[in-house]
Each structure stands twice: as structure tokens, then as C-alpha cells.
Design an enzyme around this catalytic site. Structure first.
Site, mmCIF file in Angstrom:
data_model
loop_
_atom_site.group_PDB
_atom_site.id
_atom_site.type_symbol
_atom_site.label_atom_id
_atom_site.label_comp_id
_atom_site.label_asym_id
_atom_site.label_seq_id
_atom_site.Cartn_x
_atom_site.Cartn_y
_atom_site.Cartn_z
ATOM 1 N N ASP A 1 -15.942 2.595 -6.271
ATOM 2 C CA ASP A 1 -15.889 2.985 -4.860
ATOM 3 C C ASP A 1 -14.558 2.518 -4.280
ATOM 4 O O ASP A 1 -14.235 1.334 -4.317
ATOM 5 C CB ASP A 1 -17.054 2.342 -4.103
ATOM 6 C CG ASP A 1 -17.279 2.963 -2.736
ATOM 7 O OD1 ASP A 1 -16.576 3.936 -2.406
ATOM 8 O OD2 ASP A 1 -18.145 2.465 -1.999
ATOM 9 N N ASP B 1 -14.293 9.650 -2.763
ATOM 10 C CA ASP B 1 -13.858 8.262 -2.892
ATOM 11 C C ASP B 1 -14.777 7.429 -3.781
ATOM 12 O O ASP B 1 -14.679 6.198 -3.793
ATOM 13 C CB ASP B 1 -13.755 7.603 -1.519
ATOM 14 C CG ASP B 1 -15.097 7.543 -0.793
ATOM 15 O OD1 ASP B 1 -16.028 8.257 -1.204
ATOM 16 O OD2 ASP B 1 -15.208 6.773 0.183
ATOM 17 N N GLU B 2 -15.649 8.083 -4.540
ATOM 18 C CA GLU B 2 -16.538 7.310 -5.417
ATOM 19 C C GLU B 2 -16.993 8.144 -6.604
ATOM 20 O O GLU B 2 -17.043 9.370 -6.556
ATOM 21 C CB GLU B 2 -17.746 6.787 -4.648
ATOM 22 C CG GLU B 2 -18.611 7.866 -4.029
ATOM 23 C CD GLU B 2 -19.827 7.309 -3.309
ATOM 24 O OE1 GLU B 2 -20.369 6.264 -3.763
ATOM 25 O OE2 GLU B 2 -20.256 7.918 -2.315
#
Length: 358
Positions: free
Chosen positions: A9, A108-109
Site C-alpha cells: 500500500d 495505490d495498492e
């Protein structure tokens, strides 16, 4: 050698991208949202850690964020292209790591699947590779399934790592409120509390039939298992198959007439339909989101009589939903979501209900 799931993350991703290209912002409270104008109606997309210390967080109206922010706070507009570019670079870097399977779950992860006797070493390698490639930091959750890896990441932030498995699940999570579980929002937390379920351990010990009655056969079982940290453990690099496309607008001035609402819905429904048409997939259901002034949000939907590839039918369905709104109330936001038929072959991967994937 054991199979592990790593959840990567990016730390304060959007704010970090902005600071990376504007180094003078480092250490300042940075708030990204809308067009960067805190006098306009928009919400915070992300806030830097420095801004979060003042109680500013994602989803908060910019006007409220401005009241909480210190004098040196910086408000910036959302730059989707910059974030997409950074995301692509991050995922490409992780995909090149030897011996890993990557499943993207957001810009974003992602999850990494790896077989190793030292998952912390792999996590360190991933963090170093991302930092050297992009200049961005990330945190890593290490687990024996996706649920535990995802939750573990919060204990590793920022720039760290944490291992959460069946061995330490109840030691770490047992006394935590159910809200701390992945996929349990305030509404679900309240519904669980109505059954006397306040903590993670109480959820694990709860009556499954009671939860099935409350949440349905899929989600009732999911929430019960969630109390024990159970979930899928296979990381699958099969691309995510989108279920729907949505468009929404926060209006700078409230809509006060039926005609204004109809005009807005026609435009939003048309845009959502065009997104679906670009995938050559028919629409099967239309959902409407409305936020009345000052800030009450409702969502509801309608299944179409049959799948359609006709723009006019999707627009008509949105307008029909719009006709059920409370026309005595002013509207500050409208959104239309068009749900599509699955392509032939569907999505065979083992998905989690948290993202509508099971």
C-alpha cells in the site's frame, strides 16, 4: 518454504506524488481535492500525514478541511494523469520482482503472492525497488491470506511492515472494534452492534444464521469469517473485470428544480453509458446516488427489463429513478452508475466481496 500474501500500500499516495514533483511542499500539510479551491464544493481525495494531524481525511468536504487546516496548508487540484502514471510505474516495478504474482486492487495498492521462508525479506525488497524506481514509499502487510495481509498493512504504516496470521490474529485483533476490519464501514458496524457484536472476537463467536438473516447468504458468511480473519489466499494476476461505470457531479449551487435534476441526470447517464459502450457490454442495471442539502446521501437502483445497448434506455431508467426523488429538497450531488453484463467467461478469479468480487 510457505505461501504468503503481501499487501503493498503506497503511503499517502496522491499527496506523495504531489510532494515528489514539488519538493518544497515536503513537511507541509498538503490537501488534494477537486480543483484545489477550498471555497468550492468538493471533497478531499487525500491528505498528507501532516494534514491528517489536524483531523483532515479523505472524503471530507474541502470547506471543512479548510476550517481545520493551519495557515501553511497547501490545497492542490486532483491530477488523475499524474497519479495513473505513478501507479503504472509502481505496479510495473513490483511485477518485475522475481518469484511474485501481482494482483492490482487499486492504483495505490496490490497483493503479491510469493513462496518463501522469509516474507519480511521479500517485503523489504519490494519497498526498496519501489523507492528506487519511483521515489515513493510504501508499507507492506504480510499475511497467510488476503484479509490478514490487508489489515496488517495498517500496523506497518508508514514505511514499515507487519505480519498478521492465524497465530496472532486474536492477540492483535480480538479486542479491536469491528470497524477495524477490512470492509466493515460505519453502517455495518452499527448493524452488528444491534446484535450485541462490538469486537472482532465477538464477531468470530457470533451466530452465523443470525448474520445470514441480517446480511444475506454471501455477506453474512463473509462477515462471520472476517471475525476470524478468514478469506481467500490465492493471489491471481487475472485482470479485474469491471462490473460497472459511474459518473457523478457535486454542484457548486444546489439544484432546486425538477428540470435541473433531469438535465443533470441525462448528462450523467449518457456519460456512464458511453463508458460501458466503449467496452461493448450491455447495461443490465442503473443506480442513482443523490446527496440532498446539507449532506444526506441515498443510493438506490433498478434492474432493466432486459440488457440494453441503447443509450436512450439507460437515460430513461436514470430519469425514472430521478422521478422518485424528494422534489421539495435541494440537491447538491447526483451520480449515475451503469452496471454491465459480465463478458463471456466472466471473472473466474477468487475475489473478495469487499470489492464486489467473490
Amino acid at each position: 518454504m510457505s505461501d504468503w500474501v503481501l499487501h503493498v500500500d503506497m503511503d499517502q499516495f496522491i499527496a506523495a506524488v504531489e510532494v515528489l514533483r514539488r519538493p518544497e511542499l515536503a513537511g507541509l500539510p498538503v490537501i488534494v481535492g477537486g480543483r484545489g479551491d477550498p471555497t468550492e464544493r468538493a471533497v478531499v481525495s487525500t491528505a498528507s500525514y501532516e494534514a491528517r494531524e489536524f483531523g483532515i481525511g479523505s472524503g471530507m468536504p474541502l470547506k471543512i478541511a479548510a476550517r481545520k487546516a493551519p495557515d501553511d496548508a497547501v490545497f492542490l487540484p486532483v491530477d488523475h494523469e499524474a497519479y495513473e502514471s505513478a501507479s503504472t510505474e509502481v505496479m510495473s516495478t513490483l511485477r518485475e520482482l522475481p518469484g511474485v504474482v501481482l494482483e492490482v486492487i487499486g492504483w495505490d495498492e496490490c497483493f503479491l503472492g510469493v513462496t518463501t521462508d522469509d516474507p519480511e525479506r521479500v517485503a523489504t525488497i519490494a519497498q526498496t525497488a519501489v523507492l528506487e524506481s519511483t521515489g515513493l514509499h510504501c508499507s507492506v502487510g504480510i499475511g497467510d491470506n488476503k484479509v490478514r495481509a490487508k489489515i496488517a498493512t495498517e500496523f506497518g504504516k508508514p514505511r514499515g511492515m507487519f505480519r498478521l496470521t492465524a497465530d496472532n490474529w486474536f492477540e492483535v485483533m480480538g479486542d479491536k472494534p469491528t470497524r477495524d476490519l477490512w470492509g466493515v464501514g460505519p453502517k455495518v458496524q452499527k448493524r452488528l452492534a444491534a446484535h450485541g457484536i462490538m469486537t472482532v472476537r465477538e464477531l468470530a463467536d457470533s451466530d452465523q444464521d443470525q448474520l445470514v438473516t441480517e446480511f444475506g447468504p454471501r455477506m453474512g458468511v463473509w462477515y462471520r469469517d472476517l471475525g476470524s480473519g478468514l478469506g481467500p489466499s490465492v493471489v491471481d494476476d487475472t485482470p479485474w473485470v469491471a462490473r460497472s461505470h459511474s459518473r457523478e457531479t457535486t454542484f457548486q449551487h444546489n439544484l432546486t428544480t425538477t428540470a435541473e435534476v433531469q438535465t443533470a441526470l441525462t448528462e450523467l447517464a449518457g456519460q456512464a453509458f458511453d463508458d460501458c459502450a466503449a467496452e461493448a457490454r450491455p447495461v443490465v442495471r442503473v443506480h442513482l446516488k443523490v446527496r440532498y442539502a446539507p449532506f444526506e446521501t441515498k443510493t438506490f437502483g433498478r434492474k432493466l427489463p432486459q440488457p440494453t445497448a441503447e443509450r436512450a434506455e439507460v437515460v430513461a431508467a436514470a430519469l425514472a429513478l430521478g422521478a422518485t426523488l424528494d422534489h421539495d429538497r435541494e440537491v447538491r450531488l447526483l451520480g449515475v452508475r451503469a452496471e454491465m453484463a459480465m463478458p463471456e467467461g466472466g471473472d473466474a478469479a477468487d475475489r473478495t466481496p469487499v470489492r464486489g468480487r467473490i
